[in-house]
Scaffold this active site. Sequence first.
Site, PDB file in Angstrom:
ATOM      1  N   LYS A 116       0.837  -1.206   0.000  1.00 27.85           N
ATOM      2  CA  LYS A 116       0.000   0.000   0.000  1.00 27.85           C
ATOM      3  C   LYS A 116       0.872   1.256   0.000  1.00 27.85           C
ATOM      4  O   LYS A 116       0.523   2.262  -0.622  1.00 27.85           O
ATOM      5  CB  LYS A 116      -0.898   0.023   1.235  1.00 27.85           C
ATOM      6  N   LYS A 158      -1.892   1.412   9.296  1.00 25.43           N
ATOM      7  CA  LYS A 158      -2.245   0.341   8.356  1.00 25.43           C
ATOM      8  C   LYS A 158      -1.023  -0.466   7.993  1.00 25.43           C
ATOM      9  O   LYS A 158       0.034   0.097   7.727  1.00 25.43           O
ATOM     10  CB  LYS A 158      -2.718   0.977   7.031  1.00 25.43           C
ATOM     11  N   GLY A 164      -7.883  -7.572   3.787  1.00 22.41           N
ATOM     12  CA  GLY A 164      -8.906  -8.163   4.637  1.00 22.41           C
ATOM     13  C   GLY A 164      -9.056  -7.478   5.987  1.00 22.41           C
ATOM     14  O   GLY A 164      -9.510  -8.077   6.953  1.00 22.41           O
ATOM     15  N   GLY A 165      -8.691  -6.198   6.055  1.00 23.07           N
ATOM     16  CA  GLY A 165      -8.892  -5.429   7.285  1.00 23.07           C
ATOM     17  C   GLY A 165      -7.909  -5.782   8.398  1.00 23.07           C
ATOM     18  O   GLY A 165      -8.024  -5.278   9.510  1.00 23.07           O
ATOM     19  N   HIS A 208     -16.749   4.116   1.557  1.00 17.39           N
ATOM     20  CA  HIS A 208     -15.815   3.328   0.761  1.00 17.39           C
ATOM     21  C   HIS A 208     -16.441   3.232  -0.630  1.00 17.39           C
ATOM     22  O   HIS A 208     -17.491   2.628  -0.798  1.00 17.39           O
ATOM     23  CB  HIS A 208     -15.641   1.934   1.373  1.00 17.39           C
ATOM     24  N   HIS A 235     -13.577  -3.326   9.480  1.00  9.40           N
ATOM     25  CA  HIS A 235     -13.002  -2.861   8.213  1.00  9.40           C
ATOM     26  C   HIS A 235     -13.149  -3.896   7.107  1.00  9.40           C
ATOM     27  O   HIS A 235     -12.396  -3.904   6.140  1.00  9.40           O
ATOM     28  CB  HIS A 235     -11.528  -2.473   8.373  1.00  9.40           C
ATOM     29  N   GLU A 275      -9.733   1.249  -4.970  1.00  7.70           N
ATOM     30  CA  GLU A 275     -10.553   1.608  -3.809  1.00  7.70           C
ATOM     31  C   GLU A 275     -10.256   3.032  -3.370  1.00  7.70           C
ATOM     32  O   GLU A 275      -9.100   3.407  -3.170  1.00  7.70           O
ATOM     33  CB  GLU A 275     -10.290   0.637  -2.653  1.00  7.70           C
ATOM     34  N   ARG A 291      -7.201  -7.985  -8.845  1.00 10.20           N
ATOM     35  CA  ARG A 291      -7.905  -9.263  -9.049  1.00 10.20           C
ATOM     36  C   ARG A 291      -9.383  -8.956  -9.204  1.00 10.20           C
ATOM     37  O   ARG A 291      -9.810  -7.813  -9.087  1.00 10.20           O
ATOM     38  CB  ARG A 291      -7.713 -10.139  -7.813  1.00 10.20           C
TER      39      ARG A 291
HETATM   40  P1  ADP Z   1     -12.595  -7.714  -1.023  1.00 11.94           P
HETATM   41  O1  ADP Z   1     -13.177  -8.312   0.198  1.00 11.94           O
HETATM   42  O2  ADP Z   1     -13.279  -6.477  -1.434  1.00 11.94           O
HETATM   43  O3  ADP Z   1     -12.486  -8.666  -2.183  1.00 11.94           O
HETATM   44  P2  ADP Z   1     -10.169  -7.401   0.621  1.00 11.94           P
HETATM   45  O4  ADP Z   1      -8.822  -6.964   0.145  1.00 11.94           O
HETATM   46  O5  ADP Z   1     -10.820  -6.740   1.750  1.00 11.94           O
HETATM   47  O6  ADP Z   1     -11.106  -7.255  -0.674  1.00 11.94           O
HETATM   48  O7  ADP Z   1     -10.151  -8.959   0.996  1.00 11.94           O
HETATM   49  C1  ADP Z   1      -9.256  -9.938   0.538  1.00 11.94           C
HETATM   50  C2  ADP Z   1      -9.954 -11.092  -0.142  1.00 11.94           C
HETATM   51  O8  ADP Z   1      -9.474 -12.355   0.208  1.00 11.94           O
HETATM   52  C3  ADP Z   1     -11.435 -11.157   0.189  1.00 11.94           C
HETATM   53  O9  ADP Z   1     -12.090 -11.366  -0.985  1.00 11.94           O
HETATM   54  C4  ADP Z   1     -11.598 -12.328   1.112  1.00 11.94           C
HETATM   55  O10 ADP Z   1     -12.873 -12.893   1.088  1.00 11.94           O
HETATM   56  C5  ADP Z   1     -10.556 -13.218   0.537  1.00 11.94           C
HETATM   57  N1  ADP Z   1     -10.094 -14.189   1.494  1.00 11.94           N
HETATM   58  C6  ADP Z   1      -9.572 -13.935   2.697  1.00 11.94           C
HETATM   59  N2  ADP Z   1      -9.251 -15.066   3.316  1.00 11.94           N
HETATM   60  C7  ADP Z   1      -9.576 -16.070   2.480  1.00 11.94           C
HETATM   61  C8  ADP Z   1      -9.471 -17.494   2.536  1.00 11.94           C
HETATM   62  N3  ADP Z   1      -8.992 -18.113   3.595  1.00 11.94           N
HETATM   63  N4  ADP Z   1      -9.916 -18.204   1.499  1.00 11.94           N
HETATM   64  C9  ADP Z   1     -10.418 -17.589   0.405  1.00 11.94           C
HETATM   65  N5  ADP Z   1     -10.512 -16.274   0.300  1.00 11.94           N
HETATM   66  C10 ADP Z   1     -10.115 -15.518   1.319  1.00 11.94           C
HETATM   67  P1  ADP Z   2      -7.715  -3.744   3.168  1.00 12.74           P
HETATM   68  O1  ADP Z   2      -6.508  -4.100   2.359  1.00 12.74           O
HETATM   69  O2  ADP Z   2      -7.751  -4.448   4.452  1.00 12.74           O
HETATM   70  O3  ADP Z   2      -8.938  -3.837   2.342  1.00 12.74           O
HETATM   71  P2  ADP Z   2      -8.042  -0.832   3.003  1.00 12.74           P
HETATM   72  O4  ADP Z   2      -6.928   0.146   2.942  1.00 12.74           O
HETATM   73  O5  ADP Z   2      -8.771  -1.076   1.743  1.00 12.74           O
HETATM   74  O6  ADP Z   2      -7.445  -2.194   3.580  1.00 12.74           O
HETATM   75  O7  ADP Z   2      -9.053  -0.373   4.143  1.00 12.74           O
HETATM   76  C1  ADP Z   2     -10.103  -1.192   4.577  1.00 12.74           C
HETATM   77  C2  ADP Z   2     -11.245  -0.332   5.101  1.00 12.74           C
HETATM   78  O8  ADP Z   2     -10.825   0.473   6.202  1.00 12.74           O
HETATM   79  C3  ADP Z   2     -11.794   0.655   4.100  1.00 12.74           C
HETATM   80  O9  ADP Z   2     -12.757   0.069   3.277  1.00 12.74           O
HETATM   81  C4  ADP Z   2     -12.351   1.761   4.980  1.00 12.74           C
HETATM   82  O10 ADP Z   2     -13.651   1.460   5.430  1.00 12.74           O
HETATM   83  C5  ADP Z   2     -11.430   1.755   6.164  1.00 12.74           C
HETATM   84  N1  ADP Z   2     -10.403   2.800   6.001  1.00 12.74           N
HETATM   85  C6  ADP Z   2      -9.248   2.681   5.303  1.00 12.74           C
HETATM   86  N2  ADP Z   2      -8.540   3.829   5.344  1.00 12.74           N
HETATM   87  C7  ADP Z   2      -9.258   4.704   6.089  1.00 12.74           C
HETATM   88  C8  ADP Z   2      -9.050   6.062   6.523  1.00 12.74           C
HETATM   89  N3  ADP Z   2      -7.947   6.732   6.189  1.00 12.74           N
HETATM   90  N4  ADP Z   2     -10.024   6.641   7.284  1.00 12.74           N
HETATM   91  C9  ADP Z   2     -11.123   5.953   7.632  1.00 12.74           C
HETATM   92  N5  ADP Z   2     -11.361   4.679   7.274  1.00 12.74           N
HETATM   93  C10 ADP Z   2     -10.442   4.051   6.516  1.00 12.74           C
HETATM   94 MG    MG Z   3      -9.415  -2.736   0.700  1.00 10.79          MG
END
Ligand code: ADP
Ligand code: ADP
Ligand code: MG
Length: 659
Positions: A116, A158, A164-165, A208, A235, A275, A291
Site C-alpha cells: 500500500k 495500516k 482483509g482489514g 468506501h 473494516h 478503492e 484481481r
Molecule cells: P474484497 O473483500 O473487497 O475482495 P479485501 O482486500 O478486503 O477485498 O479482501 C481480501 C480477499 O481475500 C477477500 O475477498 C476475502 O474474502 C478473501 N479471502 C480472505 N481469506 C480467504 C481465505 N482463507 N480463502 C479464500 N478467500 C479468502
Molecule cells: P484492506 O486491504 O484491508 O482492504 P483498506 O486500505 O482497503 O485495507 O481499508 C479497509 C477499510 O478500512 C476501508 O474500506 C475503509 O472502510 C477503512 N479505512 C481505510 N482507510 C481509512 C481512513 N484513512 N479513514 C477511515 N477509514 C479508513
Molecule cells: Mg481494501
Amino acid sequence: MFGKILIANRGEIACRVIRTARRLGIRTVAVYSEADAAALHVAQADEAYPIGPAPARESYLSIPRLIAAAQRSGAEAVHPGYGFLSENAGFAEACAGAGIVFVGPPPSAIRAMGSKAAAKALMERAGVPLVPGYHGEAQDERHLAQAARHVGYPVLIKASAGGGGKGMRVVETPDKFAASLASAKREAASAFGDDRVLIEKYLTRPHHIEMQIFADRHGNAIHLFERDCSIQRRHQKVVEEAPAPGMSDERRHAMGEAAVAAACAVGYVGAGTVEFIAEGHAFYFMEMNTRLQVEHPVTEAITGLDLVDWQLRVAAGEKLPLRQEDVAARGHAVEVRLYAEDPARDFLPVTGRLRRLRMPDAASGLRIDTGVREGDTVSVHYDPMIAKVIAWGEDRGTALRRLAAGLARYRIAGLTTNRDFLLRVLRQPDFVAGAFDTGFIERHRAELLPVPAPAPRLALAAASLALLLEQAGAGSGDPHSPWHRRDFWRLNGASWRDLQWAEGEAPRLVRAYWRGPRYRLEIEGEASDAAAEITPAGDLAIDLDGRRAELTVLRQGDEVTVVGDDGSWRLLYIDPVAPRAAEAAAGGRLSAPMPGKVAQVLAAAGAKVKRGQALMVLEAMKMEHTIAAPADGTVERVNYAPGDLVEEGAELIGFAVEG
Ligand code: ADP
Ligand code: ADP
Ligand code: MG
C-alpha cells in the site's frame, strides 16, 4: 480462446468461474484439498485434482502443487479467483514459467500495487489524490509518532502489506500511539510476514467507494462504474451496492478517470479495483486490488456484463469488448455476504455442519453465488462465507426489498449465521434512506445487534409440534429416546402433555392437548389452536390461530433450532423422564472441538459452576470457542493453561455433574 482452464481456488468463486467457462465452451479443471474432496466446485468441474492437506498453506497456497496440477491437466490458463494466490506475483510468474496463462495482470503490476505504501507513492506521482498521511520508509516508533502528530489525530495505522482489514488500528490520541503501533506491527508480521506500516488521517464519516476497471493488452483501459462498500464490520465489507447512493455524474467521471489513471500508471491488464475513501466532495486513493473482487456481481447486475468472460477474453489476448462510451448501467444492485459467524460475539467466524441449507427459489429473482450444499462443513481452514446473495431492481428500494424478502426465505440450521443481522441492516431506516457511512454498523450497534428477544409463540409452537410429530411418527432411531415415544398420550393416562423448554436460563412451558387432527396449545398459559405437518422438503408447515408459516426445525440431541423468516431461536428440551440423562452424558470430560490454542481459563479446579458458565476460551485461527459447563457441577481438573496448544479431542477440563 482457451480450450481448458484450471481454477486455483475453491468455494463460491471457483463455482462462479466454472459457470462462465461452461457457457463459453471451455473445459474446467478444479483443484481440491483433502477437506474438499466432496465439495461443490469439484462436482461442477469437468476434471479435478487433489493438491494436498486441508491447511491452505499445503494446498491452495502451494504454487508447485498448483502448477503440477495445471500441467498434468493440460490447462492452458489458470484463474486464481480472489484470496489465496490471486495477488501473488510469484504465482503469476510461475504460471508464465510453465507456459500457462495467468488470468490477471502482469507480475509487475501486482508487485507495484502489493504494498500500500509503494502504491501510494506511485499514485502520488500519477496525480491521483491521497489521504493525508505518511507512507515513507522510516519505521521507528519516534518517526512514525511524529508523522502521526503531523497528520493530526485521529490517525489510522495500516499494514503496508495488508488486506482483509488485518493489521489496522485506529488511534484517537497520541498517548495510545505506541501501544497501537506495536499491536498493528505484531498482527501484520503474523498475517503477512511483513510488519511495515503506514499512517493515514482517520476519516470519521467516509464512504468506501471503489471503481471497477478493465484493461487489455492493446492499450485500452476503461471503468465499469463504482460500488459503494461502506457497510463494514472490522473494516471488512458485508453489504455492497452499485451505483453508490448519492453519486453525481461529475464525481463518477472524476473517480473513473482517477482509477483508469492509476491502472495505466502500473501497466495494468485485466480486471482490477481501485478503492477510494470519500468524504464530502473529496475522494482519496486507498489501494488497488489486482484481481476480481468478491462484490463484482453488483457491477454485473447493473451493466449486464460478465466480468469473468471479460477476464478470460483479455487473458486470451482479445480486445476489451466495449469502449467507455458504450458501457451503460441500469437499475440498482445490492449484495450481502452471508457468513457462518456470530454477530453477537463480535462477528467471530463459526464452524460446523450446514445441517439444513435451503435457499430462496428462482421466483425470488435473486442471484445466489455459493460453493456449499446442505450437509457440508464450514471448517477452520477457509473463509466462512456461505453465499453471496445479490438482488437487482429498477431502483434501490426495489432491490433492497427483493433482497430482504429473499434472505428471509433462507433456512440455515446447524450453525450460527449473520442472516438475521443482515436483515436488520437491510431494513434499518437510515440505510434504506441511503444515509450511511463506514461507521454505520458501529453507530447502530444497539439496533442491529439487539439483546435476543425471547422466542415468540410461533417458535415455541413449532418446536413443540415438531417434537409431537416426531414422537407420533417414531419408528426409527433409538426406541428408548424420549423423542421416539409413540404412546405418550397414554402415559399416565393424561389427555395433555407438558413440554418443558429452556431458552438460555428461562424456562418456557407449552401444554399440548390432542384434539383430533389439531392441537390446543397453552403456551405459557395462553391458549392457541394449532396444526402442523412436515413438508416434502422436511420443514414444518404450521398453522397457529389461522396464521400459516413454514419454519425449519432442527433437532440435535435435546437442542432444537427453529428458523423462520424473522429470526432463529434455540430451545433446549427438558425431558421429564430422564431430566439429567443428557447432562450426565455430557459430563466427565470437556474436549477440544478442533485443534487450537487456549486463550483464557475462566474456572479453576474445585470450582462449583452453573450450567452454561464459560470455563475456557479456545482460539482456532481467528475464531474463539467458549467451552461451557454442560450442567451445574464441579470442575475437577483443568488440563491446560493460557497459551497451550491443544489437539482436537484433547480433554480440556474434567467435570463432575452435580448430584
Ligand atoms: P474484497 O473483500 O473487497 O475482495 P479485501 O482486500 O478486503 O477485498 O479482501 C481480501 C480477499 O481475500 C477477500 O475477498 C476475502 O474474502 C478473501 N479471502 C480472505 N481469506 C480467504 C481465505 N482463507 N480463502 C479464500 N478467500 C479468502
Ligand atoms: P484492506 O486491504 O484491508 O482492504 P483498506 O486500505 O482497503 O485495507 O481499508 C479497509 C477499510 O478500512 C476501508 O474500506 C475503509 O472502510 C477503512 N479505512 C481505510 N482507510 C481509512 C481512513 N484513512 N479513514 C477511515 N477509514 C479508513
Ligand atoms: Mg481494501
